[in-house]
Design an enzyme around this catalytic site. Structure first.
Site, PDB file in Angstrom:
ATOM      1  N   GLU A  52       0.885  -1.162   0.000  1.00 46.96           N
ATOM      2  CA  GLU A  52       0.000   0.000   0.000  1.00 46.96           C
ATOM      3  C   GLU A  52       0.921   1.209   0.000  1.00 46.96           C
ATOM      4  O   GLU A  52       1.630   1.465   0.975  1.00 46.96           O
ATOM      5  CB  GLU A  52      -0.899   0.010   1.242  1.00 46.96           C
ATOM      6  N   ASP A  63      -6.146   9.806   9.027  1.00 46.99           N
ATOM      7  CA  ASP A  63      -4.926   9.224   9.567  1.00 46.99           C
ATOM      8  C   ASP A  63      -4.532   9.798  10.915  1.00 46.99           C
ATOM      9  O   ASP A  63      -4.762  10.969  11.197  1.00 46.99           O
ATOM     10  CB  ASP A  63      -3.769   9.425   8.575  1.00 46.99           C
TER      11      ASP A  63
END
Lengths: 273, 403
Positions: A52, A63
């Site tokens: 990823e 995040d």
């Protein structure tokens, strides 16, 4: 629309080997272009089944602190979309097997231009996209064009995704389903396979697409645990933390950083055996 | 928006105004946003909800706010007749409470005991903490660490009102990062939390909902102008950060083609310097905080911080409906520099005995540019959306005065 990429081949291989996979997240260009590229190239050998690859963004609102700061380090060293795609091209010259999934937010892609981006991403050897802020409601933006271009568009499902909503999320899902194991941001809370099994069963009952679990997975034990119910486990923050721990006061890589990151990934991959 | 005879039909079902707006959020948040939309649809025309909102707006906020003919300002400028919509007289000193009151009544009906908000200058944070105190709800306000230093009195106000103020150091530690952090909180507290957004931005339905609650400004202005002059105003002027005060004044007049509408962005040190907050004049379309709109961003789509003398205009985007109104040409967007706003701030204070916030001082500065050349029967309304008490320390510093 069925789009077959390296992702499908990887899950077929995992099935043949009767094991779960390991996805590893790093931010492209973190802490700098050359170090990041070396880490990327080393990941498959260290046991990562797929990569990823984070496209850094100034405002990564899904995040936690670790990946936010990784984005900032990368951007501070001049990373941009062109360089991220160039890294993939470079990687592909030596590896045509490991799936690469670009992960991030929509604005840098929108800014690049969707058509140009898909053309360049496909040419670079990208297999899939995980774009956090593009839910099914915005599928015309990138999901449908990506499928047309032969790139998987991977949808996130969350504990908040209801039975009523699930079919909408699965409608154009391809590659795999990314199950977000917690309600929260990356690198914060953790859960267990037993806790999320009812949700995984619910999704499995609705689709044959492989399923990977991410968010809050930190150790080889976690990887093994989640792979009892998923086809792959994805580790991000814990890997990024190893990068952060091996920087000097100017955020430059200390010697040995690459080995430490790859060593950590090697440990994680024990959970897939 | 297929109906060409109205500018007021938007957004469409996907929350779009033309190409702008939308719902660009993570899957975890999507069900929450759909819940807010459903609840808002259910209650916005509910008589009991409307009565309760009207009650609090009248008896607690102090509405209607006056439409005041600024006679000395008019004489000084020597042209158009200048009216001020006095939304700075609202409880808490700005227009923000129009929307926080509406949203808190909605959050109560949704059974959410915990309220989160982002704030830049602190006005929206204070307005949110105020309504949370009023209804006994838990309140957490995210505020950039840089802004906390600049706006100490508002931080203390929020704390007195019982809110927890969380300093945001991520990113650049300003309003956009406070909004990121509020979104991160919401993702982690999906069951008990309502996100009370302060401006006409964010994912659908927020731009529409906040606009609707702020439209009371324009609705009152229409009635009050009719009482004063027996006709419509000729020009409306309001400042734009995210654009909620402007949208509230503008929206009820969008279909009155005789009314000229002007939004004033913050040009900071000048657009050519790059140090400004003029998303339309100095940015281009992109996707941030749940919607597509004009944004300050570099060639790689990375968002950068704006600069303005006014912390309330210090946001790198603008509400999506403004982007659309710019695109279709219904509203004209101009910009005003820090220095021009500072001059307007002082002029208004001396001529009218009204200390305006630095945000509406931008609108006033534009009025100072256009009013002298307009005929004496030309009616201008400027939205005086906030009072300047919060800004006196900053202004003193800029004028080189030691307090």
């Amino acid at each position: 629309m069925s789009v077959e990429t390296r992702i499908k081949k990887m899950f077929d291989t995992l099935k043949a080997e009767s094991r779960g996979g390991l996805g590893v997240f790093i931010t492209a260009g973190d802490p700098d272009y050359d170090t990041s590229l070396e880490i990327m190239k080393g990941l498959p050998g260290a046991g990562a089944d797929m990569i990823e690859f984070g496209m850094p963004f100034s405002d990564p609102m899904a995040d936690g602190p670790a990946i936010q700061v990784a984005s900032q380090r990368s951007l501070a060293n001049g990373q941009n979309m062109k360089k991220t795609l160039a890294m993939v091209t470079d990687f592909r010259s030596g590896n045509d097997v490991t799936p690469i999934i670009l992960m991030g937010y929509y604005n840098p892609i929108y800014s690049y231009g969707v058509d140009a981006f898909l053309k360049d991403a496909k040419a670079a050897g990208i297999d899939g996209l995980i774009i956090v802020d593009l839910p099914p409601e915005e599928e015309n933006e990138l999901c449908l064009p990506a499928l047309k271009a032969g790139i998987n568009f991977i949808y996130l499902t969350a504990p908040t995704t209801s039975d009523e909503r699930l079919p909408r999320v699965l409608e154009h899902a391809s590659g795999f389903i990314y199950y977000v194991s917690i309600t929260g941001i990356t690198g914060t809370a953790s859960t267990t396979a037993a806790d999320i099994k009812p949700n995984i069963d619910r999704i499995r009952a609705s689709t044959d697409i492989p399923l990977a679990v991410g968010f809050g997975i930190k150790t080889a034990e976690n990887v093994a645990d989640f792979n009892t119910i998923a086809d792959a486990a994805i580790v991000g923050t814990a890997v990024v933390n190893v990068i952060a721990e091996n920087l000097d006061e100017n955020n430059a890589a200390k010697s040995g950083l690459i080995d430490k990151v790859l060593g950590f990934v090697r440990d994680l991959s024990e959970g897939t055996k | 928006m297929g109906d060409l005879n109205t500018y007021r039909a938007g957004p469409d079902e996907g929350g779009r105004f033309g190409i702008f707006g939308g719902r660009f959020v993570a899957e975890t948040l999507m069900p929450l946003i759909l819940d807010v939309e459903k609840a808002y649809k259910q209650y916005k025309d509910d008589p009991e909800f409307c009565d309760e909102l009207e009650y609090y707006l009248k008896h607690y906020v102090g509405r209607p706010s006056p439409l005041y003919y600024a006679e000395r300002m008019t004489e000084h400028l020597g042209g158009a007749k200048v009216y001020m919509k006095r939304d700075e007289l609202n409880h808490t000193g700005a227009h923000k409470i129009n929307s926080t009151m509406g949203q808190i009544l909605l959050a109560k009906r949704m059974g959410k005991p915990r309220i989160i908000a982002e704030t830049g200058a602190g006005q929206h944070g204070v307005a949110t903490a105020t309504v949370c105190a009023l209804f006994g709800l838990e309140c957490v306000v995210y505020m950039g660490a840089t802004d906390i230093k600049r706006q100490a009195p508002n931080v203390f106000r929020m704390k007195l009102l019982g809110a927890e103020v969380v300093p945001v150091t991520s990113g650049t530690g300003t309003l956009k990062d406070a909004m990121n952090e509020a979104l991160r909180d919401w993702v982690a507290n999906v069951d008990n939390t309502y996100y009370l957004i302060g401006t006409v931005a964010g994912p659908h339905p927020y731009p529409t909902m906040v606009r609707d609650f702020q439209c009371i400004i324009g609705d009152e202005t229409r009635v009050q102008m009719d009482e004063a002059e027996s006709r419509l105003p000729d020009t409306l002027v309001a400042s734009i950060g995210g654009g909620s005060n402007a949208m509230g004044l503008f929206h009820p007049f969008l279909d009155d083609s005789s009314v000229e509408i002007i939004g004033v962005e913050a040009a900071g040190l000048g657009i050519e310097t790059g140090k400004h907050c003029a998303s339309i004049k100095g940015g281009h379309p992109g996707v941030l905080h749940g919607n597509r709109t004009f944004l300050l961003q570099d060639d790689d789509g990375q968002i950068y911080d704006g600069h303005s003398i006014s912390a309330g205009l210090d946001y790198p985007g603008i509400g999506p409906e403004h982007s659309w109104l710019h695109d279709v040409g219904r509203v004209k967007y101009v910009s005003v520099t820090d220095d021009e706003a500072l001059e307007a701030f002082q002029l208004c204070t001396r001529l009218e005995g009204i200390i305006p916030a630095l945000e509406p001082s931008h609108a006033l500065a534009h009025v100072m540019k256009i009013a002298p050349d307009l005929p004496k029967d030309h009616l201008i309304v400027i939205n005086l959306c906030g009072r300047g008490d919060k800004d006196v320390f900053a202004v003193a510093e800029m004028l080189g005065v030691e307090l």
